[in-house]
Structure formats: C-alpha cells, structure tokens
Design a protein around this motif. Structure first.
Motif, mmCIF file in Angstrom:
data_model
loop_
_atom_site.group_PDB
_atom_site.id
_atom_site.type_symbol
_atom_site.label_atom_id
_atom_site.label_comp_id
_atom_site.label_asym_id
_atom_site.label_seq_id
_atom_site.Cartn_x
_atom_site.Cartn_y
_atom_site.Cartn_z
ATOM 1 N N VAL A 4 0.834 -1.214 0.000
ATOM 2 C CA VAL A 4 0.000 0.000 0.000
ATOM 3 C C VAL A 4 0.864 1.259 0.000
ATOM 4 O O VAL A 4 0.493 2.286 -0.553
ATOM 5 C CB VAL A 4 -0.968 -0.020 1.211
ATOM 6 N N ASP A 5 2.066 1.161 0.592
ATOM 7 C CA ASP A 5 2.954 2.319 0.659
ATOM 8 C C ASP A 5 3.753 2.553 -0.622
ATOM 9 O O ASP A 5 4.541 3.500 -0.684
ATOM 10 C CB ASP A 5 3.934 2.171 1.831
ATOM 11 N N LEU A 6 3.556 1.698 -1.632
ATOM 12 C CA LEU A 6 4.338 1.837 -2.869
ATOM 13 C C LEU A 6 4.330 3.259 -3.442
ATOM 14 O O LEU A 6 5.376 3.777 -3.805
ATOM 15 C CB LEU A 6 3.860 0.820 -3.916
ATOM 16 N N PRO A 7 3.140 3.917 -3.502
ATOM 17 C CA PRO A 7 3.156 5.280 -4.051
ATOM 18 C C PRO A 7 4.019 6.257 -3.252
ATOM 19 O O PRO A 7 4.480 7.253 -3.805
ATOM 20 C CB PRO A 7 1.680 5.698 -3.996
ATOM 21 N N ALA A 50 6.909 5.283 -1.895
ATOM 22 C CA ALA A 50 8.292 4.865 -2.120
ATOM 23 C C ALA A 50 8.722 4.971 -3.583
ATOM 24 O O ALA A 50 9.888 5.198 -3.865
ATOM 25 C CB ALA A 50 8.490 3.435 -1.628
ATOM 26 N N LEU A 51 7.766 4.778 -4.496
ATOM 27 C CA LEU A 51 8.131 4.781 -5.919
ATOM 28 C C LEU A 51 8.252 6.227 -6.416
ATOM 29 O O LEU A 51 7.324 7.003 -6.293
ATOM 30 C CB LEU A 51 7.063 4.046 -6.736
ATOM 31 N N PRO A 52 9.415 6.601 -6.971
ATOM 32 C CA PRO A 52 9.573 7.964 -7.479
ATOM 33 C C PRO A 52 8.474 8.312 -8.472
ATOM 34 O O PRO A 52 8.070 7.468 -9.277
ATOM 35 C CB PRO A 52 10.939 7.921 -8.150
ATOM 36 N N THR A 53 8.009 9.560 -8.397
ATOM 37 C CA THR A 53 6.846 9.941 -9.194
ATOM 38 C C THR A 53 7.097 9.823 -10.700
ATOM 39 O O THR A 53 6.177 9.509 -11.444
ATOM 40 C CB THR A 53 6.425 11.385 -8.871
ATOM 41 N N PHE A 97 -3.404 7.091 -7.836
ATOM 42 C CA PHE A 97 -2.239 6.294 -7.459
ATOM 43 C C PHE A 97 -1.484 6.990 -6.335
ATOM 44 O O PHE A 97 -1.155 6.388 -5.321
ATOM 45 C CB PHE A 97 -1.326 6.125 -8.693
ATOM 46 N N LEU A 134 -3.618 7.203 -2.716
ATOM 47 C CA LEU A 134 -4.180 6.043 -2.010
ATOM 48 C C LEU A 134 -3.627 5.813 -0.601
ATOM 49 O O LEU A 134 -4.395 5.667 0.340
ATOM 50 C CB LEU A 134 -4.007 4.783 -2.871
#
Lengths: 278, 293
Positions: A101-104, A106-109, A150, A153
């Motif tokens: 759930v925390d991917l957004p 951690a993932l660079p925009t 995205f 969330l």
C-alpha cells in the motif's frame, strides 16, 4: 511566560538543539518561501489580478482542483475498502499487500508517471481494453485522475487503518443485539466513527494531488487549456523566463497549501478527539 | 493483524460471500493501480533482452546520473538526519513556548508542491533572483547546477527524520535521560548510551524514507536542474529524457533501478515496523509479568 520551562531543564542541550533547528529551518525552508511570497506581495494588485484571471491559469486551476477532488473521492471509497479488508479479514499474502500500500510513497513519481502512461496508453495493457469500449485514459483528464489516485491512495488507507484497528467491537455487538443489520451497523455506527479520519485522509490526498507534478506530466499530454495542471503551468512560465508569472502562480499555490494544511490539522484533531472518546 | 484473543463474535462478521467479494474487490483495485505499474516497469525494461538492459545502465550519461543522485542523497540525508535529531531533542525533551508552531513549520515542505520547492531557489539564486547578480559577479553558480539540485533535495526531504523521531521521543519521555544525568553522565554520553538505543529503529526508518525520496525526487530537481546531459541530470531526470526521446527500453531500464530501490525501501520499512511491534509487545509482556509477580 519564559521561553523555556525550567521544570524540565535538568537535561542539557536545549539551546544548541533549538537554535540549530530554527537556524537550519530558516535557511532551508522559511527564508526561501518568504522571499517568493514577498516578491509576489510587492507587485501591483492589478498585475496580480490580470495574471490570476488569465484564461489559461483559470483552466489549469479548474483542472488541478477538479482532478484532485475526483481522485480523492475515488481514494476514500477504495481506501476505506482496502483498510477494512486489511484490518478485518485474513487472506494469504496479507502482510505483503499491507506493505505494498505504501508503494506510491516509495516509488519515485517519474517512474510512476511513465509506468501509468504506458499502461493506459491506447496500446497499453489496460489502455487497449479501455480503448475497445471507447474510453481514452492517457493524454486526457481521466489519465490525470488515474495518476492522482495512485499518488493519494496510501494517505487514506494509512489514516483510516489505525482508527479501524482501535474500534471497539462491543459497540458493533450492541448495535447487532439491538436489532441492527450488518449494513445498518456499518452505516450508522462504524462510518460515523471513521468519518473524521476518512475526511483527514481525503484532505491529505487532495492536498498532495494539487501539488503533484511528476506522475501527471507524462500521462496528461500537457495540452494548454485542456490537460495542463497548475504545477506544469509554473514550469512552462519558468521555461519562458516569465519569472513574474511563475512567482504569482507559485504564491497562489502556496496559499492554497497552507489553507489545506490548516484544514487537515483541524480534521486530525477532530479525529483524535473522536478516537480518545471511545 | 488480529489482536483479539477471544474468538470473534458472529455479530461483527459479515457473511462469507460479502467478505470474499470485498477482499477480491480491494485486491483487484490494488493490482490494477499498484501491482501492474510496478510489473510493467520490469517487463518493459527487459523487453529487448538482458544485454539491452545492461547497455542502458552502463551508458556514460546513465552512469553520471547515478553518480549525481548518489551525491545528492549523500549530502541531503546526513544534513536532515542532524537536523532531525536536533529538532526532536528540543521538541520532545523540553517544554517551551512556540513548540506547536515549530512542529507545524517542520511539516511545511511536505505540503508544498515539488515545483514550488524548486522555484523558490530559482527566485533566490537565479540570475533574476535577489542573490543572483552577486553570485554571478563572484562566478558562483547555484541553480541550474549541482548545488541547486542538492538544495532542492534537502528541501523536499527536510521533515522525514524529524517526523519519525519526534513522536517516538515524546512517547519515551525524559525519565531515563534525567536519571543518567543525575548519575553523573555527560550530555553526549547520555544521548549516545540512553537516547540512541531507544530510538534506533525510528531513526533507521526515517533515514530509509528520507533516502528513498532523495534519490527519487523529480519535480523540485527538474526546476533547478539545467538539464545538461551527463552533468546536471539525476536518475529521474535521465528517465524523463530517455522517455521523451521514445527510447522506452532504456527509460524503463533506468527506471527499474528506482523501482528496485522502492521495493527495498518497502521491505526495510516493513522489517523495521515488525521489529518495533515486537519490541513493544516484549515490553508489554515484561510490564505485565512485573505487575503479576
């Protein structure tokens, strides 16, 4: 009132720690932000008004707020659903799903941006399916909403999740024993309890979405008046060396962020008092 | 996570069909919005085979972008770590007026658009800016050069460590530190031997999040970067250039580095959280046994 309350001053290091905090914060954050606001404040109100009411700025404003609002709405529905499923049900791989759930966050925009664009482009994995039924996602306002959903969330899931975990099951049992159906219990008992957290999550997702740049620029197509968001407009003004325009729009966005920050603080306090009342 | 030891009553459970439907719906949403984009990055990166993938990563411009990203993170993470420790020590261990204002101000970089984070430095240090002419005379370049990229990165990652440490240190109170001081330990020794062991997981967590954002920041860095290939491009900016040149395999190959970093960040984060939870449960158990005996 003295600056430092002496009752707690057995510990050393207040002066140096507080001094460094204020100095560092002033140099990195406060002075640069204030410099921009000051620059906008020294301009004539007529010039500012002309810039802010420019058709392109208004179109970008409408799009930024509209898309952010729509994305935050999608997020409160699905964010609540995801939080509920994660707290109440068990299924294989739950821990991984919870971490994901925390991917957004951690993932660079920029990576999210190019991945979502490729996914929703007319020849992409999902875009192909949607194109067959006549829905265009990438390079349209709908694509912006997808990117902002995205990004937002985790804000909703992570604010609602702890409140659901703390919920007292006895209240639900009481509602049940008084003859409420499960749906009535959810709507009348559970939803009012999580509402402040849900609204705080909504406001956080919305605030983040209004300022978001990286994930949107790729999927939006960046057509002036149609798919141009406010942060992109600042970027365009800067590239045209229109520093005045960039300053005014930037200051406007800064005002909006502070206003949203204030609202979020109020909602969180409300949510906190609700939670501690139980 | 189910904390309850007593079996759940029928009253607080939905029918199996409802439970399955809701779970499937939630998972479907997560797959479409989170899993597919992530999988797509790796699939696209490897579309033309492993050798094309490596070629994109070993290309000189990619290499210099990686170097610059590492440099920006190597400066901004320690800078914000020192700030985070100073801020949390002042805020969590002392009572003073203006504390709430300070707490709110620390959060400001989170609520500001990344584009504005870059813009403020351009307005300050750019040629059109207040300090621009003076810097130009002295031949110092900050924006559209490496120092600007570092500054913007520091700005966007500013609150991460402080945000993790403040609630943690507030929760732990001041008793242990006060005891150490009263027993004659120096301030530095108290901090190293008493405070640090208590906050090490939170500290690690803050540094992980700070680093992830520092390496992945796009908007703010994009404003202050001169976009000079091989000189002022970070990994995310290099991805943008490759993507806009329709060099999709290379763009996704370089992007996969960042996606990989995100996965490691998430894994470490979960590990730290589980560890903190375990420590907390152990402590509760010790306290319970203490009360019982």
């Amino acid at each position: 009132m003295p600056l430092l309350n002496k009752r707690h001053s057995v510990l050393p290091g207040f002066g140096i720690a507080a001094g460094y905090t204020v100095l560092y914060m002033s140099l990195i954050v406060l002075i640069p932000l204030a410099a921009m606001a000051l620059r906008a404040a020294t301009m004539s109100p007529g010039d500012i008004w002309a810039l802010v009411t420019d058709a392109r700025v208004i179109a970008a404003c409408k799009l930024s707020f509209g898309a952010s609002f729509a994305a935050a709405l999608v997020n409160i529905v699905f964010g609540l659903l995801v939080a509920w499923v994660l707290v109440r049900y068990s299924f294989p791989g739950k821990r991984i799903v919870d971490a994901l759930v925390d991917l957004p966050f951690a993932l660079p925009t920029a990576v999210a941006g190019i991945a979502l664009t490729t996914l929703y482009a007319p020849n992409g994995w999902i875009g192909k399916l949607l194109a067959a039924i006549g829905i265009k996602v990438a390079y349209s306002p709908l694509g912006i909403i997808v990117a902002l959903t995205f990004i937002g969330l985790p804000f909703v899931v992570r604010t609602v999740q702890p409140v659901l975990e703390e919920l007292d099951r006895e209240i639900e049992e009481a509602a049940m024993s008084l003859g409420a159906t499960r749906l009535q219990t959810f709507l009348r008992v559970l939803l009012p309890t999580v509402l402040p957290a849900l609204l705080a999550g909504f406001a956080m997702a919305f605030a983040r979405a209004v300022g978001e740049y990286g994930s949107v620029v790729f999927i939006s197509g960046n057509m002036p008046m149609r798919t141009e968001i406010l942060p992109l407009l600042i970027m365009t003004k800067l590239e045209q060396y229109d520093y005045v325009g960039a300053t005014v729009i930037g200051s406007l966005m800064l005002l909006i962020s502070f206003f949203l920050l204030f609202i979020i603080n109020l909602l969180q306090r409300w949510s906190g008092s609700r939670a501690s009342a139980h | 996570m189910s904390h309850s030891l007593t079996p759940r009553s029928v009253a607080t459970r939905e029918a199996p069909i409802v439970r399955w439907t809701l779970t499937l719906l939630a998972l479907l949403f997560l797959v479409v919005f989170l899993v597919l984009p992530l999988v797509l990055v790796f699939v696209q990166a490897l579309e033309k085979g492993v050798s094309a993938y490596w070629a994109a990563l070993l290309e000189p411009d990619a290499y210099s972008a990686i170097k610059l990203t590492l440099l920006a993170a190597a400066i901004s993470v320690p800078a914000n770590l020192v700030f985070g420790i100073a801020a949390s020590w002042a805020i969590a261990k002392f009572q003073f007026c203006g504390k709430n204002v300070l707490l709110t101000l620390i959060d400001v970089p989170f609520s500001v658009s990344p584009v504005i984070s870059g813009l403020i430095y351009v307005l300050l240090f750019g040629l059109q800016g207040w300090l621009g002419p003076w810097l130009y005379e002295h031949d110092i370049q900050i924006v559209f050069a490496v120092p600007g990229i570092v500054l913007a990165t520091i700005f966007v990652t500013f609150p991460f460590v402080a945000r993790e440490l403040i609630p943690l240190m507030e929760q732990q109170g001041t008793e242990e530190e006060e005891a150490a001081i009263l027993l004659g330990a120096s301030g530095i020794k108290t901090f190293l031997r008493v405070t640090i062991p208590n906050i090490k997981w939170g500290l690690l967590y803050g540094v992980i999040l700070c680093n992830a954002r520092a390496m992945g920041e796009f908007g703010a860095v994009s404003v202050v970067s001169g976009h000079v290939r091989g000189q002022t491009n970070t990994i995310p900016l290099h991805v943008e250039i490759l993507y806009n040149e329709y060099n999709f395999v290379a763009a996704f190959a370089v992007a996969s580095l960042l996606a990989f970093l995100a996965l490691i960040t998430l894994a470490l984060k979960s590990l730290v959280e589980w560890n903190a939870l375990r420590v907390q449960r152990n402590q509760e158990e010790i306290e319970r046994e203490g009360i019982e005996s």
